[in-house]
Motif scaffolding. Structure first.
Motif, short mmCIF file in Angstrom:
data_model
loop_
_atom_site.label_atom_id
_atom_site.label_comp_id
_atom_site.label_asym_id
_atom_site.label_seq_id
_atom_site.Cartn_x
_atom_site.Cartn_y
_atom_site.Cartn_z
N ILE A 268 0.31 5.84 -16.69
CA ILE A 268 0.72 7.23 -16.90
C ILE A 268 1.25 7.87 -15.63
O ILE A 268 1.99 8.86 -15.69
N ASN A 269 0.90 7.33 -14.47
CA ASN A 269 1.41 7.85 -13.20
C ASN A 269 1.57 6.69 -12.23
O ASN A 269 0.60 6.26 -11.61
N PRO A 270 2.79 6.19 -12.05
CA PRO A 270 3.00 5.04 -11.16
C PRO A 270 2.64 5.32 -9.71
O PRO A 270 2.44 4.38 -8.94
N ARG A 271 2.55 6.58 -9.32
CA ARG A 271 2.11 6.90 -7.97
C ARG A 271 0.59 6.86 -7.83
O ARG A 271 0.07 6.86 -6.73
N MET A 272 -0.11 6.87 -8.95
CA MET A 272 -1.58 6.86 -8.96
C MET A 272 -2.14 7.97 -8.08
O MET A 272 -3.00 7.75 -7.23
N GLU A 273 -1.64 9.17 -8.31
CA GLU A 273 -2.08 10.36 -7.58
C GLU A 273 -2.55 11.42 -8.58
O GLU A 273 -2.12 11.45 -9.73
N VAL A 274 -3.42 12.28 -8.11
CA VAL A 274 -3.82 13.45 -8.89
C VAL A 274 -3.14 14.68 -8.27
O VAL A 274 -2.86 14.69 -7.06
N LYS B 135 -5.91 -1.46 11.16
CA LYS B 135 -7.19 -1.69 10.49
C LYS B 135 -7.06 -1.69 8.96
O LYS B 135 -8.06 -1.93 8.27
N GLU B 136 -5.87 -1.38 8.47
CA GLU B 136 -5.60 -1.36 7.04
C GLU B 136 -6.52 -0.38 6.30
O GLU B 136 -7.03 -0.66 5.21
N ASN B 137 -6.74 0.80 6.91
CA ASN B 137 -7.55 1.81 6.25
C ASN B 137 -6.78 3.11 6.01
O ASN B 137 -7.39 4.17 5.83
N ILE B 138 -5.45 3.02 6.03
CA ILE B 138 -4.61 4.09 5.52
C ILE B 138 -3.61 3.44 4.54
O ILE B 138 -3.45 2.22 4.53
N ARG B 139 -2.99 4.27 3.74
CA ARG B 139 -2.00 3.74 2.80
C ARG B 139 -0.82 4.69 2.73
O ARG B 139 -0.90 5.84 3.16
N PHE B 140 0.25 4.20 2.15
CA PHE B 140 1.45 5.00 1.94
C PHE B 140 1.73 5.06 0.45
O PHE B 140 0.94 4.54 -0.36
N THR B 141 2.82 5.68 0.05
CA THR B 141 3.14 5.82 -1.37
C THR B 141 3.20 4.46 -2.04
O THR B 141 3.78 3.51 -1.53
N ARG B 142 2.60 4.38 -3.20
CA ARG B 142 2.56 3.12 -3.96
C ARG B 142 3.96 2.73 -4.39
O ARG B 142 4.74 3.57 -4.86
N GLU B 143 4.28 1.46 -4.25
CA GLU B 143 5.59 0.97 -4.66
C GLU B 143 5.64 0.81 -6.18
O GLU B 143 4.67 0.39 -6.80
#
Length: 260
Positions: free
Chosen positions: A46-52, A250-258
């Motif tokens: 329902i939301n490809p960005r997986m954001e609220v 450290k791979e503990n941040i993320r960016f916009t989901r592809e």
């Protein structure tokens, strides 16, 4: 009944919840499983960005808080949140845009430092000082738009008030309240007694239980905060570039989901 995928602490969610309450619209609240990911496939559908927030009305799923507000205003036009004239509507939307991008990044950065401990010592003090300076500036800008009116739309609580409320309230909670005696602090007192904001802010406060665990979850990479557009810009121009680089390493941040 419409469904709102949310997290109570998100200012974008708060904006939508305040607007829905002002319109008297009932909705079902759902919190995505951010850490466990048990509903990831369903939520991504329902939301490809997986954001609220994500708003579901029957077969229609809408994401992005501004687009949700536009949808709600058109779908349920009474009572209106937007003012009646094109210039007034444009001003309300400009105020919302500044809050959603410039102001949100400041408050988000304060949380990154204080709650998630991305920086400590002198580095943290310097970043928090920059955030405090910027908060004074954006609150002054908002105060000029408010003027002597009780609300940003004039005599009635409306669109811009829904947009501004989460950010000024959060600043006040984090020690960066509007100046004492200013029109903006009087506005904050005024709107904080409304049922829509009272319930929304209470839910946000309740959601902070257990926050003492978050620094450990962030350090381990289990919980990754999203560093997208205006947030990333804030870090780079305010002296937090090393925080970004450390998070990447450290791979503990993320960016916009592809998208896929």
């Amino acid at each position: 009944m419409p469904i709102l995928y949310e997290h109570p602490l998100s200012p974008y969610v708060q904006k939508v919840k305040i607007a829905l309450a002002e319109k008297g619209l009932a909705f079902e609240s759902r919190l995505p499983d951010i850490l466990g990911g048990s509903d990831a496939a369903e939520f991504a559908h329902i939301n490809p960005r997986m954001e609220v927030p994500t708003f579901v009305d029957g077969e229609h799923a809408i994401f992005d808080s501004t687009i949700i507000l536009e949808y709600v205003e058109e779908r349920w036009p009474e009572p209106p949140l937007l003012p009646p004239t094109p210039p007034e509507r444009a001003r309300a939307r400009m105020i919302e845009e500044v809050c959603d991008t410039y102001y949100e990044a400041i408050n988000w950065a304060v949380m990154e430092i204080r709650a998630f401990q991305r920086a400590t010592g002198d580095a943290a003090d310097a970043l928090l000082a920059r955030a405090a300076e910027q908060t004074v500036g954006v609150q002054a800008w908002l105060g000029r738009h408010l003027g002597a009116h009780p609300f940003f739309g004039g005599a009635k609580f409306g669109w811009a008030d829904c947009a501004v409320a989460p950010f000024v309230h959060a600043s006040a909670q984090m020690g960066n309240a509007p100046a004492a005696g200013s029109p903006l602090v009087a506005w904050l007192d005024r709107i904080s007694s409304r049922p829509s904001t009272t319930a929304t802010f209470a839910a946000a406060a309740a959601s902070m239980q257990g926050f003492e665990m978050l620094p450990g979850l962030v350090a381990s990479g289990i919980f990754k905060r999203e560093y997208r557009d205006h947030r990333l810009e804030w870090m780079l121009r305010s002296g937090g570039a090393e925080i970004v680089l450390d998070g990447i390493r450290k791979e503990n941040i993320r960016f916009t989901r592809e998208f896929s």
